[in-house]
Write a protein that holds these residues in place. Sequence first.
Motif, PDB file in Angstrom:
ATOM      1  N   GLU A 124       0.832  -1.226   0.000  1.00 53.07           N
ATOM      2  CA  GLU A 124       0.000   0.000   0.000  1.00 53.07           C
ATOM      3  C   GLU A 124       0.853   1.258   0.000  1.00 53.07           C
ATOM      4  N   CYS A 125       1.999   1.152   0.596  1.00 56.27           N
ATOM      5  CA  CYS A 125       2.854   2.334   0.706  1.00 56.27           C
ATOM      6  C   CYS A 125       4.285   1.873   0.867  1.00 56.27           C
ATOM      7  N   THR A 160       4.329   9.850   3.467  1.00 56.90           N
ATOM      8  CA  THR A 160       4.256  10.375   2.115  1.00 56.90           C
ATOM      9  C   THR A 160       2.962  11.122   1.924  1.00 56.90           C
ATOM     10  N   CYS A 161       2.916  11.961   0.944  1.00 55.96           N
ATOM     11  CA  CYS A 161       1.696  12.704   0.626  1.00 55.96           C
ATOM     12  C   CYS A 161       0.953  11.989  -0.480  1.00 55.96           C
ATOM     13  N   GLN A 162      -0.283  11.800  -0.269  1.00 55.77           N
ATOM     14  CA  GLN A 162      -1.173  11.306  -1.308  1.00 55.77           C
ATOM     15  C   GLN A 162      -2.222  12.386  -1.543  1.00 55.77           C
ATOM     16  N   GLU A 169      -3.497  14.409   1.475  1.00 50.65           N
ATOM     17  CA  GLU A 169      -3.550  13.484   2.606  1.00 50.65           C
ATOM     18  C   GLU A 169      -2.136  13.070   2.960  1.00 50.65           C
ATOM     19  N   CYS A 187       3.351   4.920   6.802  1.00 53.53           N
ATOM     20  CA  CYS A 187       3.338   3.524   6.383  1.00 53.53           C
ATOM     21  C   CYS A 187       4.099   2.652   7.369  1.00 53.53           C
ATOM     22  N   SER A 229      -3.793   8.150   8.394  1.00 54.71           N
ATOM     23  CA  SER A 229      -4.064   8.991   7.237  1.00 54.71           C
ATOM     24  C   SER A 229      -4.715  10.265   7.729  1.00 54.71           C
ATOM     25  N   PRO A 277       5.026  17.484  -0.065  1.00 47.49           N
ATOM     26  CA  PRO A 277       5.640  16.214  -0.478  1.00 47.49           C
ATOM     27  C   PRO A 277       7.128  16.163  -0.185  1.00 47.49           C
ATOM     28  N   ARG A 307       7.196  15.888   3.572  1.00 45.92           N
ATOM     29  CA  ARG A 307       6.304  14.794   3.960  1.00 45.92           C
ATOM     30  C   ARG A 307       5.561  15.135   5.265  1.00 45.92           C
TER      31      ARG A 307
END
Length: 624
Positions: A83-84, A90-92, A95, A99, A108, A117, A120
């Motif tokens: 998933e990560c 990290t930035c999604q 969001e 991880c 999250s 980013p 982070r």
Amino acid sequence: MKRKLIKTLVPFATLWSCLALGCADYGSCDLGGSCPGEETCVPGGRVCQGDLLVICGPEGGVAERRPCPFGCEDESGSGECLECSPGSSTCQGDELVRCSAAGQVLTSKLCDHGCDPVGRSCLECEAGELFCDGDLQVECGPGGARGAVIPCEHGCASHRGVCNECPPGEPSCDGPYRVVCSEDGEEMFSEPCLHGCNEQLAMCNECAPSQAFCDDDELVLCTEGGLPGPRESCILGCEPQGAPARCRSFVPTGLLESDLHVGTEDLDVTTTVEVDTDAPAVGGVPPASWRVVSQPGGGPDLLVVHYHDLLVQPGALLRVRGSRGIALVASGRMEIAGLIDAAARSGVAGPGGRDSQAASMWPEPTDGGAGALLAGCGYEATGGGGGGLGAEGGDGGSAFLPLTTGGIGGADMLSSGGGVALWGGGAGGRASYWVPNGGGGGSPGAGSGIGGGGGGALLLAAAEEIRIPCAAGAPCGRVDVSGGGGGGWGAGGGAGGTLVIEAPSVVVEGSLMAVGGGGACGGVGLPGQDGSVGGRGCAFPDSNGDGGDGGMGEEHTDSGDGVNGEGVLCVEPSSAGGGGGAAGRIRIATAQANLSAALGATAVIRAASCVQTASDCLVALVAQ
């Protein structure tokens, strides 16, 4: 994660074929251009080929090859994309994702101001924005980092991101103004305080601290904190004008307002107590508080005695004598259930009344004129006139009708505009004073009668109440300033004196008497009655020299004037009757609007100023 190493090099064409197929393990790509694993793909299985997840179809063969951005994991026997990136943040989009080491999302968080980013992390703010951090005002710097910080004295308004201008919703004082901060802390509202602002309570004072003020008919003392405190009901109303406010009072006749507030000791009369206005003394002892007042217009001096409460119990007697009139003043209340006697007795005047001896030598307008002996008729004489004050005294009887007249009755001081001060009653005139002799002079006549003394001058004043009760089964209270009867041989009766009663509340159920004394008989020499016991003129059977009734006496209640004495003919020996003394004055001054509310059914008021109706006795009490 297990990865197969490329052990052999493949021709370029074969490599290109493998890349086109998406094979992950190029060393295992066969020359036919097929990816490895297809021949061993378990129906419905999932296997990792490097960073590819191979999903087998239900009948075998590859159904899908899915790239895994964060790598593929098949240690569990079933391949899955991570998933990560394991152990990273990290930035999604906006969001921020944390991880785990196994590549699973731990947390999250949606970033209000976006996700950085590079760093982070969530951005704290937007550049140039102001925001609150507790009681701190923070300015957002470039790149969303915290910039300048300002401590807020009154706290920070989070909805605005700036320091409050004032404590939200909190009142305070600013000199004579009460100020209140708005709930959002942006603005101060002020109101002027009429009586100043209370710093401790942060509110306008309701009244001037430590000052008295009026609330209708109540006097209220304002506390130091500006709040209404103790209250006092004002009988005469409250006076707000001037400083400070106060309960209205009144000035007793001929005195000062301060006289109403001097007395601190009580006088409780339970037996007989003598008062001497000349000494002065009450029961032989000087009073605790007293003074002497000189009255205008020739009236007698007035002894003013101060008490707190003055009580004369049922059956008790307070007898007043002396040349001065008297003012009994109570700073509290007064109740006369017994008798206050300031009346004349025959030729002895009441306090401040005209004495018959003095009247003969230095007559005042209120004194009755003396009778005279007539030459040629032996001892025949005219009668003495009755004393006057609240009305006219009766004339003395004439002799040898109609050629002679008796002594003229004393004047009515009320109708003539006099008598404003506390005057005692006028004395009755003698039947005759001089007996002629051969030398042209004269000497006191052996048969001349002494005229009746004038009733006393009495003021009763109280700051609260005066009651003269008439309880069932007990004698009624009485106050008497009546005149004395003529002493004999045609002497005139003395006039009633002056009685003034002043208090905010006056209740009279007993008797108030200012009756004139009766005139004496002529030929038989019998005296007339004192006003206290009826005021009848002497009447003797078969006598033609009867005395006249006193004003407002038992037999003459329709007028305050004294009745003329009866005349005689020149028949030796004989003399005419004396005139009756006039009624005195009674005045009741009270705040009550209707005197009938103060007078009980048993009340008896006999004085010239009450001839018409009882309400004639009432004079409105003027509040000061």
